[in-house]
Design an enzyme around this catalytic site. Sequence first.
Site, short mmCIF file in Angstrom:
data_model
loop_
_atom_site.label_atom_id
_atom_site.label_comp_id
_atom_site.label_asym_id
_atom_site.label_seq_id
_atom_site.Cartn_x
_atom_site.Cartn_y
_atom_site.Cartn_z
N LYS A 184 -3.46 31.59 1.27
CA LYS A 184 -4.74 32.11 0.77
C LYS A 184 -5.50 32.77 1.91
O LYS A 184 -5.30 32.47 3.09
CB LYS A 184 -5.58 31.01 0.13
CG LYS A 184 -5.96 29.83 1.03
CD LYS A 184 -7.18 30.06 1.90
CE LYS A 184 -7.46 28.86 2.80
NZ LYS A 184 -8.45 29.14 3.87
N ASP B 234 -8.82 21.82 -0.03
CA ASP B 234 -8.28 23.09 -0.53
C ASP B 234 -7.18 22.90 -1.57
O ASP B 234 -6.80 23.87 -2.24
CB ASP B 234 -7.69 23.91 0.62
CG ASP B 234 -8.75 24.63 1.44
OD1 ASP B 234 -9.92 24.68 0.99
OD2 ASP B 234 -8.42 25.15 2.51
#
Length: 301
Positions: free
Chosen positions: A30, A155
């Site tokens: 990401k 996350d």
Amino acid sequence: MTRPPDVTAVGERKARASTFSPLTTKAPAKLNIRLKITGRRPDGYHELVSIMVPVTLFDEIRISPAAEGIHLETVGIPVPGDETNLVFRAAEAFLSRLAIRRGLFIRLSKRIPVAAGLGGGSSDAAATLMTLNRIFSHPLSRRELAGMAVRLGADVPFFLNARPCVATSIGEILEPLNRWPPWWYVVVAPSFAVSTAWVYDHFKLKLTSPDREYILNTLKKGHFEPRDLLENDLEAVTAKRFPVIETIKEQLMAAGAEGALMTGSGPCVFGVFPSETKASSARAKIESQDLGTIFVVTQHG
């Protein structure tokens, strides 16, 4: 309230799992297009507002049946193959939650740079949870998986359904962004790692404006420039210790990027480009400068 596992159903899943075919899942990296730190909680976690976008740089998780225990093999970029690895911890948490004693052999093919701000470990953990949920015929709901994920790392919930999102709280509250621009990114990964804990320990919290509203208002415009959103509160901390981060940003901009930023706690830096052609051209311009490993990626999913 957490529901207890159905003992009969678990037994049936054990029987099916003993004969399952190996399953492989891609775990994307990401980028933090924006990262604003808004507070610190009593438990030590920092609250934030971030735009997170999954990109086409992947690790792979392959899970096969084993007689007993959890066996983790790692290939590619060196990472631990023991219980300190989030993949091992995710598998252990899943099996424990459902009282499953069946063994697993897990092969982690590691391509996402480690301790680089790309979320590779969190993505690997999420991929492990999702793959096991498929193997055992989806005993856990998305909400139950998310609850397990956040206990592994802030996350990890993002990667359960990786798509562009505004993340708030510690990163586990996610608002999907359905019309994210089709940008391309040149990601430069320096050869050194950065400790996320070290970066946060050296970050000086400042008063900040309500960033979620700013993000949503900017996105409502329909058309906006990368510079309207690119900001990372942690960049100054990491760049002070590692000045090459500023050098990489300068080189990306000189190569035609419409904006450049460090992602997460670093040290990876990305440049934003309107097309694959321009991103590939920029890569060719900077790859001889020995700044690190370079990837050309776009949004995943």
